[in-house]
Design a protein around this motif. Structure first.
Motif, PDB file in Angstrom:
ATOM      1  N   PHE A  21       3.787  -0.567   1.795  1.00 59.57           N
ATOM      2  CA  PHE A  21       3.736   0.892   1.750  1.00 59.57           C
ATOM      3  C   PHE A  21       5.131   1.487   1.863  1.00 59.57           C
ATOM      4  O   PHE A  21       5.937   1.052   2.694  1.00 59.57           O
ATOM      5  N   SER A  70      -4.702   5.912   8.354  1.00 64.37           N
ATOM      6  CA  SER A  70      -5.004   5.559   6.965  1.00 64.37           C
ATOM      7  C   SER A  70      -5.492   4.120   6.844  1.00 64.37           C
ATOM      8  O   SER A  70      -5.259   3.285   7.727  1.00 64.37           O
ATOM      9  N   THR A  71      -6.163   3.848   5.741  1.00 61.08           N
ATOM     10  CA  THR A  71      -6.617   2.491   5.442  1.00 61.08           C
ATOM     11  C   THR A  71      -6.155   2.086   4.051  1.00 61.08           C
ATOM     12  O   THR A  71      -5.930   2.937   3.182  1.00 61.08           O
ATOM     13  N   PHE A  72      -6.032   0.770   3.880  1.00 66.17           N
ATOM     14  CA  PHE A  72      -5.593   0.194   2.610  1.00 66.17           C
ATOM     15  C   PHE A  72      -6.591  -0.878   2.200  1.00 66.17           C
ATOM     16  O   PHE A  72      -6.937  -1.761   2.995  1.00 66.17           O
ATOM     17  N   CYS A  78       1.425   1.505  -2.849  1.00 64.71           N
ATOM     18  CA  CYS A  78       1.400   0.124  -2.370  1.00 64.71           C
ATOM     19  C   CYS A  78       2.513  -0.630  -3.086  1.00 64.71           C
ATOM     20  O   CYS A  78       2.574  -0.650  -4.325  1.00 64.71           O
ATOM     21  N   GLU A 123      -5.320  10.089   0.118  1.00 62.97           N
ATOM     22  CA  GLU A 123      -4.482  10.073  -1.072  1.00 62.97           C
ATOM     23  C   GLU A 123      -3.627  11.327  -1.212  1.00 62.97           C
ATOM     24  O   GLU A 123      -2.747  11.368  -2.073  1.00 62.97           O
ATOM     25  N   HIS A 142      -0.764  -5.783   1.457  1.00 65.43           N
ATOM     26  CA  HIS A 142      -0.390  -4.488   0.892  1.00 65.43           C
ATOM     27  C   HIS A 142       0.939  -4.060   1.500  1.00 65.43           C
ATOM     28  O   HIS A 142       1.254  -4.413   2.642  1.00 65.43           O
ATOM     29  N   HIS A 195      -6.964   1.405  -3.261  1.00 69.32           N
ATOM     30  CA  HIS A 195      -6.642   2.770  -2.896  1.00 69.32           C
ATOM     31  C   HIS A 195      -6.142   2.871  -1.466  1.00 69.32           C
ATOM     32  O   HIS A 195      -6.447   2.043  -0.611  1.00 69.32           O
ATOM     33  N   ILE A 196      -5.348   3.884  -1.260  1.00 67.68           N
ATOM     34  CA  ILE A 196      -4.877   4.269   0.062  1.00 67.68           C
ATOM     35  C   ILE A 196      -5.666   5.511   0.449  1.00 67.68           C
ATOM     36  O   ILE A 196      -5.779   6.454  -0.327  1.00 67.68           O
ATOM     37  N   MET A 239      -1.322   2.565   9.514  1.00 65.80           N
ATOM     38  CA  MET A 239      -1.882   1.971   8.294  1.00 65.80           C
ATOM     39  C   MET A 239      -2.590   0.674   8.641  1.00 65.80           C
ATOM     40  O   MET A 239      -1.986  -0.221   9.239  1.00 65.80           O
ATOM     41  N   MET A 287      -2.911   2.585  -6.956  1.00 64.25           N
ATOM     42  CA  MET A 287      -2.994   2.596  -5.502  1.00 64.25           C
ATOM     43  C   MET A 287      -1.834   3.417  -4.963  1.00 64.25           C
ATOM     44  O   MET A 287      -0.797   2.879  -4.525  1.00 64.25           O
ATOM     45  N   ASN A 300      -4.699  -2.556   7.023  1.00 63.39           N
ATOM     46  CA  ASN A 300      -5.124  -3.305   5.849  1.00 63.39           C
ATOM     47  C   ASN A 300      -6.531  -3.835   6.113  1.00 63.39           C
ATOM     48  O   ASN A 300      -6.730  -4.720   6.948  1.00 63.39           O
TER      49      ASN A 300
END
Length: 875
Positions: free
Chosen positions: A601, A564-566, A634, A574, A599, A570-571, A588, A645, A590
């Motif tokens: 989580f 995943s990316t932040f 977030c 989703e 961010h 948005h994450i 994850m 987010m 950032n």
């Protein structure tokens, strides 16, 4: 010449400040504040010495132990503002320490004998050194309760290693770097058997031992190398604090002790308590050992025993090789401190009123000529105390710890019983000054005060009791750190700082200019290793993979990996759907490049949390063992759309059959209504884009690229804006196909990207305005401050029409504009019937209230309005 100049500068500045205060106290706001709060001129001067204006920086940074919190506290001097808590031996939720996979690995390095240890008692922080001077790269700290040493990387202020001591059962006497950070000295506290077997207390002298562990440290990578570390066996004398020699005494270590009586108590069977039996002797022993020689001996297996997989040099080997000696010292000492040049060694016995100053050249000569007064029961040579001493001086009751200053021979000592700091000279053995503190001071923190290059200026008293110093918040009071100015002839107590965390035991201070921490990580970095994270994910690489036990992608596998990316806001992804019982791993990353855009989580109900600094990749892992729908979000407020987010983890039971709910459609809108909604959304986006383009034009016209901080923000904004064309293409395609509902959703996504772009872009514009505008005069600065604090900004926004008119050009709207505006500010109600004012009241449906500005404040506001007009093109 430099010293005389600094003294003269200090005198001039001090005199000017006193004059300023005296002048201001004669009338005006300062006089009112001083009178209302009962402040003297000295109080105001002390406050000024510690005050940092907004955006100001401290000269020194202090690293204080957090005691029973198991953490490290970071604060600035002279402001005494807390800047950070560094998680070390204890889980710390805000930073995700102990709640994400990578930090949990660090925490679990501190397991002892296979047992999880989740608390610590941090005591003595130590900064890495080069040539006996702090280099600002690494921080070590010990855990007394569970004998461990942790290493903190000062490039990002994170704990990177925890090492447990394999032979000690407690370790109070760490951590102390050698002058070039080759080793860290770590002394045991309470004597105990080195092995892990039961030994009756009656075998204390035979089976119980003390010692000093000499940890090999690689200062290039900031790691303790356990295989090259060793312990020097010592008698069960309760070794305490240590210091490493420097300069002429480099290569030697000094560790004091208590309980040379080897008393073991027994209050429950009618014996006197420990505090009586452990303080019968008039003296205890200072241990003097050649760590440089011992390190060479430890490389030969004939010189060591292996206990619990750890190398131990027996007493007899150290003695045989002339590497371990004892010198009597005042009883129950609690510290040993080596002077900046390494020639003088100061020891204070807390049950004595004297400080004892030993001289290295005398000790060295006694060792060289083998002049011993005898040996202890374990065969260690004892040097004559009187022949080793430079001299003694009476300081007061309960002397404990020492810090040095750059003044030749000057030293500061804490007096626990007297609750004082005493300044004296260890060469002339004369007391120079005393300062009362509040109360029962333990350690002292000087500015690099135990290095080869002490800075002086300030001393911090680390007091054990606060009693009446602060607001009562219950039976448990905060600790009290007090900042003392030592730059003058006499000491001056400046300020109290309550510390409501653990028992801050010892602290070290370093010049802020020596610290060079990162502001962001290289994209995809595992902050705990400094290397690229296995789960590094870039934009466009987001995915969910299901794998089997062998790690191969398998739709029926029970291991789910989420990449995943932040990024604001948005994450991605989703929506995540897994089966009950799946082992879920989430990587994850950032993607932010802007400074301070962290961010966080969490997934509700699963006890996981991660903190993601810009560029960092972190990992969480949990078993999806309960069915349901769980929001994730977030946890760090990061933008205007922070609440949006988020996403959903949906856990379904593979053994259940679910009845699908009817898909919710977009209300009862017909095609014409949907089309109208679509066009409305597009129109809003077009209007928002026009605002963005105006900001872009401003940034380009004013050469934003010439300013690094602004350029970073602009890059971040363009990252958001660059995603719009792809969304627009999807929206147009959906609309052409007649799927207006989907087209509206894509247009809404475009609007969100535009909001994020505008958010960053306007911040960049505001920053650029300050950089390119003409410099404000002192009066204009005061006017801006008054404008904000006086309530003017509630109705007037510079450069915009808000609840009141834009004041850009206000001075040119009237004949004798300055006089007209001044009169209106001072007495607005007298001008309500003025035609211009009346028209403004009618238009805005609001009357200008009297803000009770005085004439000086009004003049300052006029100067501020002039400055606005000079820079009207920027607003």
């Amino acid at each position: 010449m430099t010293k005389h100049f600094n003294k003269l500068t200090s005198l001039v500045l001090g005199t000017t400040l006193v004059a300023t205060v005296a002048s201001a106290a004669g009338g005006g706001e300062l006089e009112k504040v001083m009178k209302a709060r009962g402040l003297t001129e000295n109080d105001v001067i002390r406050a000024a010495k510690t005050y940092n204006p907004t955006g100001g920086r401290d000269e020194f940074i202090v690293f204080s132990s957090g005691g029973q919190s198991g953490q490290v506290i970071v604060y600035g001097v002279p402001s005494m503002r807390i800047l950070k808590y560094i998680a070390v031996f204890t889980p710390e939720p805000w930073q995700g320490y102990g709640y994400d996979v990578d930090s949990l690995k660090i925490l679990r390095q501190g397991n002892i004998r296979g047992r999880e240890i989740n608390w610590g008692d941090t005591h003595h922080p130590a900064l890495s050194e080069k040539d006996g001077k702090y280099d600002g790269r690494w921080l070590a700290i010990n855990d007394k309760a569970n004998p461990r040493i942790a290493i903190i990387d000062l490039h990002d202020f994170e704990t990177k290693q925890i090492v447990s001591n394999k032979v000690f059962k407690s370790a109070h006497g760490g951590a102390f770097f050698t002058p070039n950070s080759e080793y860290i000295l770590d002394a045991a506290q309470y004597a105990a058997p080195f092995d892990n077997n039961y030994h009756p207390i009656e075998e204390y002298k035979e089976s119980y031992r003390g010692g000093v562990t000499i940890w090999k440290f690689d200062d290039k990578i900031g790691k303790i190398i356990e295989k090259d570390s060793f312990t020097v066996e010592m008698p069960p004398y309760m070794q305490d604090l240590s210091d490493s020699g420097k300069g002429v005494s480099n290569g030697w270590g000094f560790t004091n002790s208590f309980n040379t009586e080897m008393y073991t108590g027994g209050i429950e069977v009618g014996m006197p308590p420990n505090e009586a039996g452990m303080s019968r002797n008039d003296t205890d022993f200072l241990h003097v050992y050649n760590w440089e020689k011992l390190a060479k001996l430890a490389k030969d297996k004939k010189n060591v025993k292996i206990i619990n997989g750890h190398k131990v040099i027996p007493i007899e080997v150290a003695v045989k090789n002339d590497a371990l000696f004892l010198i009597p010292e005042p009883k129950s000492p609690h510290g040993v401190d080596v002077s900046p040049d390494g020639e003088y060694i100061t020891v204070c016995g807390k049950l004595d009123t004297h400080a004892s100053v030993y001289k290295w050249s005398k000790i060295k000569e006694l060792i060289k000529s083998k002049k011993y007064t005898g040996k202890d029961p374990y065969g260690i040579p004892i040097l004559d105390m009187k022949s080793s001493l430079h001299g003694q001086v009476e300081l007061g009751l309960g002397p404990l710890h020492n810090q040095y200053s750059p003044v030749d021979g000057e030293i500061y000592t804490s007096l626990y019983v007297d609750s004082q700091v005493v300044k004296w000279n260890y060469k002339t053995l004369k007391v120079l000054d005393k300062e009362n503190v509040h109360y029962n001071i333990g350690h002292l923190c000087g500015m690099e005060g135990k290095t080869a290059d002490p800075q002086g200026k300030y001393i911090i008293a680390l007091n054990k009791l606060a009693i009446d110093r602060f607001q009562n918040v219950g039976p448990l009071h905060p600790q009290n750190h007090q900042l003392i100015d030592i730059s003058g002839k006499t000491m001056d107590l400046l300020v109290d700082m309550p510390l409501p965390l653990g028992e801050p035991h010892q602290a070290v201070a370093i010049r802020a200019e020596k610290l060079h921490p990162h502001v962001r990580y290289k994209m995809g970095t595992n902050s705990k290793t400094g290397k690229e994270h296995v789960g590094k994910t870039l934009a466009g690489q987001e995915r969910i993979e299901r794998r089997n036990a062998k790690g191969k992608i398998d739709p029926k596998g029970k291991n789910v990996f989420i990449y995943s990316t932040f990024v604001r806001s948005h994450i991605n992804p989703e929506r995540i759907t897994v089966n009950k019982g799946d082992n879920v791993t989430m990587y994850m990353t950032n993607l932010e490049r802007a400074q301070d855009e962290t961010h966080g989580f969490t997934v509700d109900n699963f006890n996981v949390h991660a903190s993601l600094e810009p560029g960092e990749t972190a990992e969480i892992n949990f078993i999806a063992d309960i069915e349901g729908v769980f929001p994730y979000y977030c946890t760090e407020f990061c933008s205007a759309l922070h609440l949006e987010m988020m996403g959903y983890l949906m856990v379904k039971d593979p053994n259940k059959k679910y009845v699908s709910a009817q898909k919710i459609k977009m209300g009862t809108m017909n095609k014409e209504q949907l089309d109208a909604e679509y066009k409305k959304t597009v129109a809003v986006n077009d209007a928002t884009d026009a605002v963005i383009q105006s900001v872009v034009a401003f940034l380009k016209a004013n050469k934003f690229g010439d300013h690094k901080t602004v350029a970073a923000l602009v890059t971040d904004a363009f990252d958001q804006y660059g995603q719009i064309p792809a969304q627009k293409k999807l929206a147009d395609e959906a609309y052409k196909k007649g799927d207006i509902e989907k087209a509206i959703l894509f247009e809404n996504m475009i609007w969100q990207l535009m909001v994020k772009t505008a958010d960053v872009g306007i911040r960049a514009k505001d920053a650029l305005v300050r950089l390119v505008a003409t410099k404000q005069s002192a009066s204009a600065q005061a006017g801006e401050r008054t404008f904000g604090e006086g309530g003017c900004s509630g109705c007037h926004v510079i450069g915009k029409v808000s609840s009141g008119p834009d004041l850009t050009g206000a001075l040119q709207r009237h004949e004798n504009g300055e006089k007209w505006v001044s009169k209106f500010i001072l007495n607005p109600e007298e001008m309500y019937d003025d035609p211009y004012v009346k028209s403004m009241i009618d238009y805005f449906n609001l009357k200008m209230p009297n803000q009770h500005m005085n004439e000086q404040e009004t003049k300052d506001i006029i100067e501020y309005l002039k400055w606005i007009d000079e820079n009207a093109n920027l607003f």
